[in-house]
Design a protein around this motif. Sequence first.
Motif, PDB file in Angstrom:
ATOM      1  N   SER A   1      -0.903   9.195   5.942  1.00 17.17           N
ATOM      2  CA  SER A   1      -1.767   9.173   4.749  1.00 17.17           C
ATOM      3  C   SER A   1      -1.245  10.084   3.638  1.00 17.17           C
ATOM      4  O   SER A   1      -1.413   9.774   2.458  1.00 17.17           O
TER       5      SER A   1
ATOM      6  N   ARG B   1       0.830  -1.212   0.000  1.00 19.32           N
ATOM      7  CA  ARG B   1       0.000   0.000   0.000  1.00 19.32           C
ATOM      8  C   ARG B   1       0.865   1.262   0.000  1.00 19.32           C
ATOM      9  O   ARG B   1       0.520   2.258  -0.632  1.00 19.32           O
ATOM     10  N   LEU B   2       1.956   1.216   0.740  1.00 19.08           N
ATOM     11  CA  LEU B   2       2.824   2.393   0.835  1.00 19.08           C
ATOM     12  C   LEU B   2       3.714   2.576  -0.393  1.00 19.08           C
ATOM     13  O   LEU B   2       4.431   3.560  -0.500  1.00 19.08           O
TER      14      LEU B   2
ATOM     15  N   PRO C   1      -8.840  -0.145   5.916  1.00 20.96           N
ATOM     16  CA  PRO C   1      -7.838   0.712   6.537  1.00 20.96           C
ATOM     17  C   PRO C   1      -8.458   2.055   6.928  1.00 20.96           C
ATOM     18  O   PRO C   1      -9.283   2.581   6.191  1.00 20.96           O
TER      19      PRO C   1
ATOM     20  N   CYS D   1       1.012   8.192   1.438  1.00 19.26           N
ATOM     21  CA  CYS D   1       0.575   6.864   1.010  1.00 19.26           C
ATOM     22  C   CYS D   1      -0.161   6.902  -0.331  1.00 19.26           C
ATOM     23  O   CYS D   1      -1.243   7.495  -0.427  1.00 19.26           O
TER      24      CYS D   1
ATOM     25  N   TYR E   1      -1.783   4.532  -1.752  1.00 21.99           N
ATOM     26  CA  TYR E   1      -3.047   3.791  -1.640  1.00 21.99           C
ATOM     27  C   TYR E   1      -4.145   4.730  -1.151  1.00 21.99           C
ATOM     28  O   TYR E   1      -5.269   4.709  -1.628  1.00 21.99           O
ATOM     29  N   SER E   2      -3.792   5.604  -0.200  1.00 26.41           N
ATOM     30  CA  SER E   2      -4.763   6.548   0.330  1.00 26.41           C
ATOM     31  C   SER E   2      -5.229   7.499  -0.758  1.00 26.41           C
ATOM     32  O   SER E   2      -6.422   7.760  -0.905  1.00 26.41           O
TER      33      SER E   2
ATOM     34  N   CYS F   1      -7.864   5.225   6.765  1.00 26.34           N
ATOM     35  CA  CYS F   1      -7.018   6.257   6.131  1.00 26.34           C
ATOM     36  C   CYS F   1      -7.261   7.658   6.705  1.00 26.34           C
ATOM     37  O   CYS F   1      -6.286   8.396   6.891  1.00 26.34           O
TER      38      CYS F   1
ATOM     39  N   CYS G   1      -5.070   8.124   9.634  1.00 28.50           N
ATOM     40  CA  CYS G   1      -3.702   7.610   9.466  1.00 28.50           C
ATOM     41  C   CYS G   1      -2.652   8.720   9.485  1.00 28.50           C
ATOM     42  O   CYS G   1      -2.765   9.700   8.742  1.00 28.50           O
TER      43      CYS G   1
ATOM     44  N   CYS H   1      -4.033   0.310   9.680  1.00 31.00           N
ATOM     45  CA  CYS H   1      -3.960  -0.100   8.273  1.00 31.00           C
ATOM     46  C   CYS H   1      -4.394  -1.556   8.141  1.00 31.00           C
ATOM     47  O   CYS H   1      -3.627  -2.440   7.768  1.00 31.00           O
TER      48      CYS H   1
ATOM     49  N   PHE I   1       0.900  -1.362  13.361  1.00 31.80           N
ATOM     50  CA  PHE I   1       0.139  -0.441  12.510  1.00 31.80           C
ATOM     51  C   PHE I   1      -0.980  -1.187  11.775  1.00 31.80           C
ATOM     52  O   PHE I   1      -2.103  -0.688  11.645  1.00 31.80           O
TER      53      PHE I   1
HETATM   54  S1  SF4 Z   1      -3.361   5.910   4.305  1.00 35.89           S
HETATM   55 FE1  SF4 Z   1      -2.205   4.155   3.524  1.00 35.89          FE
HETATM   56  S2  SF4 Z   1      -0.952   3.482   5.238  1.00 35.89           S
HETATM   57 FE2  SF4 Z   1      -2.541   4.808   6.066  1.00 35.89          FE
HETATM   58  S3  SF4 Z   1      -4.203   3.426   6.686  1.00 35.89           S
HETATM   59 FE3  SF4 Z   1      -4.631   4.105   4.580  1.00 35.89          FE
HETATM   60  S4  SF4 Z   1      -3.735   2.537   3.277  1.00 35.89           S
HETATM   61 FE4  SF4 Z   1      -2.837   2.292   5.315  1.00 35.89          FE
END
Ligand code: SF4
Length: 211
Positions: free
Chosen positions: A201, A148-149, A193, A204, A206-207, A195, A198, A188, A183
């Motif tokens: 975020s 994801r990161l 997750p 990230c 994925y976010s 987000c 987070c 996550c 985490f």
């Molecule tokens: S922003 Fe990224 S690292 Fe944070 S909870 Fe969402 S998916 Fe996970």
Amino acid sequence: MTLKKQADTIRTILKARYPDVKTQLDYHTPFELLIATILSAQCTDKQVNSVTPKLFQKLSTPQAFADAPLELIEELIHSTGFYHNKAKNINACAKALLENYGGIVPKTLEELVKLPGVGRKTANVVLGAAFGIPGIVVDTHVSRIAGRLGFTAQSDPAKIEQDLMKLIPKKDWSDFSLHLVYFGRDLCKARKPDCPACPVSELCPYSEKSQ
Ligand code: SF4
């Protein structure tokens, strides 16, 4: 920002959020940790911890595990799942420890992975927690969050490990793995997750995609 710099920032944020991380498995010796880690495959640490006190009371040494009938080991570890395979591996692992390493848990990855039932993940847990030797532990949380990161595009744990080894300073390999586990349990999560809450975020991908 380079990926390395991004990883450094995320590492610092997670370190501040989870300052005191350690394996959740209960153990008193490197050997007990080795057995507990083998048992933790496809099983929660909590469940393993509910089984190991009685297990180590009955069988406390590599010799005891090597001599024990498989049926006894199976009975003692039954509730951790996959007990046929785990019992066979633990018995064979104890025998190999006695035959090849004088009954002492070795302190190198190369030696550990030669033991039956011990892959890189188990070996790195033992190295990090029992001996303070850094290792990236790629479990379900670590592989999911590293993806994801944007730290890795791989799905094979050995390749994810290689990618993370390039991004994270060696001294932090074990702690960083644990930071991702904490985490993953906390924010996550696999399915949903959190987000919005987070702390990383903004870094990230994925976010960004999910918004
Ligand atoms: S922003 Fe990224 S690292 Fe944070 S909870 Fe969402 S998916 Fe996970």
